[in-house]
Scaffold this active site. Sequence first.
Site, short mmCIF file in Angstrom:
data_model
loop_
_atom_site.label_atom_id
_atom_site.label_comp_id
_atom_site.label_asym_id
_atom_site.label_seq_id
_atom_site.Cartn_x
_atom_site.Cartn_y
_atom_site.Cartn_z
N LYS A 187 -79.59 22.97 -11.61
CA LYS A 187 -80.13 21.90 -10.76
C LYS A 187 -80.65 20.82 -11.72
CE LYS A 187 -83.27 20.12 -9.16
NZ LYS A 187 -83.52 18.67 -9.44
N GLY A 239 -89.57 20.43 -17.73
CA GLY A 239 -90.06 19.27 -16.97
C GLY A 239 -91.55 19.10 -17.20
N SER A 240 -92.21 18.48 -16.24
CA SER A 240 -93.62 18.17 -16.42
C SER A 240 -94.50 19.41 -16.25
CB SER A 240 -94.03 17.11 -15.39
OG SER A 240 -93.80 17.62 -14.10
N VAL A 243 -95.35 20.09 -12.44
CA VAL A 243 -94.34 20.83 -11.67
C VAL A 243 -94.22 22.26 -12.21
CG1 VAL A 243 -91.90 20.95 -11.04
CG2 VAL A 243 -93.09 18.75 -10.99
N GLY A 244 -94.31 22.41 -13.52
CA GLY A 244 -94.23 23.75 -14.11
C GLY A 244 -95.30 24.68 -13.56
N GLU A 261 -90.69 24.97 -20.13
CA GLU A 261 -90.88 24.04 -21.26
C GLU A 261 -91.46 22.76 -20.68
OE1 GLU A 261 -90.76 24.70 -24.29
OE2 GLU A 261 -89.69 26.60 -24.28
N CYS A 295 -90.58 14.95 -24.75
CA CYS A 295 -91.71 15.88 -24.68
C CYS A 295 -92.39 15.99 -26.03
CB CYS A 295 -91.22 17.25 -24.23
SG CYS A 295 -89.84 17.84 -25.22
N GLU A 395 -100.34 12.80 -21.18
CA GLU A 395 -98.98 12.41 -21.55
C GLU A 395 -98.64 11.07 -20.88
OE1 GLU A 395 -95.57 14.67 -19.91
OE2 GLU A 395 -94.86 14.80 -21.99
P1 NAD Z 1 -90.21 16.78 -13.49
O1 NAD Z 1 -91.17 17.89 -13.69
O2 NAD Z 1 -90.56 15.70 -12.55
O3 NAD Z 1 -88.79 17.34 -13.01
C1 NAD Z 1 -88.06 18.30 -13.75
C2 NAD Z 1 -87.03 18.95 -12.84
O4 NAD Z 1 -87.69 19.73 -11.85
C3 NAD Z 1 -86.12 17.98 -12.09
O5 NAD Z 1 -84.83 18.53 -12.01
C4 NAD Z 1 -86.80 17.92 -10.71
O6 NAD Z 1 -85.90 17.52 -9.69
C5 NAD Z 1 -87.24 19.36 -10.54
N1 NAD Z 1 -88.38 19.58 -9.63
C6 NAD Z 1 -89.36 18.70 -9.28
N2 NAD Z 1 -90.25 19.31 -8.46
C7 NAD Z 1 -89.84 20.59 -8.31
C8 NAD Z 1 -90.37 21.72 -7.60
N3 NAD Z 1 -91.50 21.65 -6.90
N4 NAD Z 1 -89.70 22.90 -7.69
C9 NAD Z 1 -88.58 23.01 -8.42
N5 NAD Z 1 -88.02 21.97 -9.10
C10 NAD Z 1 -88.65 20.78 -9.06
O7 NAD Z 1 -89.91 16.19 -14.98
P2 NAD Z 1 -89.02 14.95 -15.39
O8 NAD Z 1 -89.72 13.69 -15.01
O9 NAD Z 1 -87.60 15.15 -14.96
O10 NAD Z 1 -89.04 15.11 -17.01
C11 NAD Z 1 -90.07 14.63 -17.83
C12 NAD Z 1 -91.04 15.76 -18.18
O11 NAD Z 1 -90.32 16.80 -18.81
C13 NAD Z 1 -92.10 15.32 -19.18
O12 NAD Z 1 -93.35 15.85 -18.80
C14 NAD Z 1 -91.62 15.97 -20.48
O13 NAD Z 1 -92.65 16.20 -21.43
C15 NAD Z 1 -91.00 17.22 -19.99
N6 NAD Z 1 -90.03 17.76 -20.97
C16 NAD Z 1 -90.36 18.88 -21.68
C17 NAD Z 1 -89.48 19.38 -22.65
C18 NAD Z 1 -89.82 20.62 -23.45
O14 NAD Z 1 -88.90 21.22 -23.99
N7 NAD Z 1 -91.07 21.02 -23.55
C19 NAD Z 1 -88.26 18.74 -22.88
C20 NAD Z 1 -87.96 17.60 -22.14
C21 NAD Z 1 -88.85 17.12 -21.17
#
Ligand code: NAD
Length: 494
Positions: A187, A239-240, A243-244, A261, A295, A395
């Site tokens: 996804k 992701g963020s 959300v994590g 991550e 990130c 961040e």
């Molecule tokens: P995000 O958390 O908004 O979304 C990430 C993914 O999760 C997307 O595919 C989104 O559609 C999905 N999502 C959103 N809400 C969800 C839910 N409730 N349940 C399941 N899936 C859901 O992040 P973003 O804006 O796409 O990416 C930027 C963030 O990612 C930044 O915080 C960045 O630091 C982090 N990031 C971390 C790493 C790492 O390896 N640590 C690498 C790249 C990006």
Amino acid sequence: MDKPPFSDGVPSIGGSTLNYIDGHWEPASNGKWCERFDPADQTVLVARAPDSSREDARRAVAAASRVQDVWRGWTAPERGRRLFDWLRWIDARRDKLAELLTREEGKILPESAGEVKRSMDILEYTAGMGRRLDGKIYPAEEHDVLCYSIPQPLGVVGLISPWNFPVAIPVWKLAPALIAGNTAVLKPSPLTPLTATMLVRGLEEVGIPPGVVNLVHGGVEPGQELISNEAVNGVSFTGSTKVGKAIARAGSERLLKLQLELGGKNPQIVLDDADLDQAVNGVVTGGLGSTGQRCTATSRALVTEKVYDDFLSRLVARAGSMKVGPGVESGVEIGPLVDDRALSSVSRWVRIAAEEGAGICTGGSRVLSPELAKGIFHQPTVLEAKQGMQITQEEIFGPVVAVIRVKDFDEAISVANSVRYGLTSTVFTRDISKVFRFAEMAQAGIIHVNRPGVGGYSHVPFGGIKESGYGGREVGDEVMNFYTETKMVYVNYK
Ligand code: NAD
């Protein structure tokens, strides 16, 4: 439409893409679409992608479950050969993939090419695991007993990826998932549907059986289904942190195996004896490169008193002269932000910083020159901040670096560690004892010394501690701790 428009496997810019479920390309069952515009010129449509519902994700999971036994029945070297085929498929189209990445996500072409190269290196290393997926033999406590372990696939895994590394992250999740014998539902972010489509098209073309890899476009809904669906045995999410955490709460209901991550607030310490050219380059590359949308982005420079003024003036001069523009143009150093939400968030953080008394040394605003007004461009920004201000803790995810004055090494370490994140931490110094003390004391999953705090080798574990990571590392051999379960076997052969 029985499949999206492809030209030699490359999806057309401006076209509609589809989900890939059980070997079929199809729209969302609810008939909804999301549109993605070029962040460098928002009048240009880059893609329409299905805005899938939970039902689409449910069907993808069911398909992945049905073929689980088939895929794990392939030997690991056979699975590895298919991944090497995928590597060759990508290699033959690497420039096209990089261009797609730049048009869809915005980063400058050299960075896109670098991301594609890194993805291929990771894929090469991981495909080779087909011949290295080994268990262990343990000493027996009794005579005539053999005690050994077998690494087994989890079953069906959900892979949820962000937009900022839309090639590397899906590759570094899909490759280990598949080599271990898992089937998968990817996804991707709704902001980067075309790169994900191209990667999955490659897997289809090299003959990965239908159902083994499924692609479901869309936002929160299909993501939530992957967390709650009982047939999903593990979810790897990047992701963020916000959300994590929501995923961790929801997943704990059914003790779902998770790898998360997350975000970062990464420091770079500059000590009195640092090579200042190297240190300035560290912040420019680490903090402003990729428009700060990493990130691992260096978003805090902690500089000791003796070199503070010199460092700041060099950094401001360098940042202020960086060329901002569309990622496809040569000579451009900073591409656009990903979307309007990102722009409002960066603008808000700069406003908060100014209200809290931070000095704006360069940048601070959106670029609105006539030739860039259709894109989402923000000036590279250097702020002079005081420890404790909100911008030193949260961040920002844009081309904004906060420079903070510190007294000495000890204060620098304590400021560096003062955030809830722990992804990367960097120091510039020639003092060998400080180098090793820093490596020991810095609260981060990845440490860099005298080099920018971003990037990493393609065979080396990647990930953070504290609120930057949870559930084990990605990349390298350690990634298998997530994608496999260890089964212990005791055999009495008396
Ligand atoms: P995000 O958390 O908004 O979304 C990430 C993914 O999760 C997307 O595919 C989104 O559609 C999905 N999502 C959103 N809400 C969800 C839910 N409730 N349940 C399941 N899936 C859901 O992040 P973003 O804006 O796409 O990416 C930027 C963030 O990612 C930044 O915080 C960045 O630091 C982090 N990031 C971390 C790493 C790492 O390896 N640590 C690498 C790249 C990006």
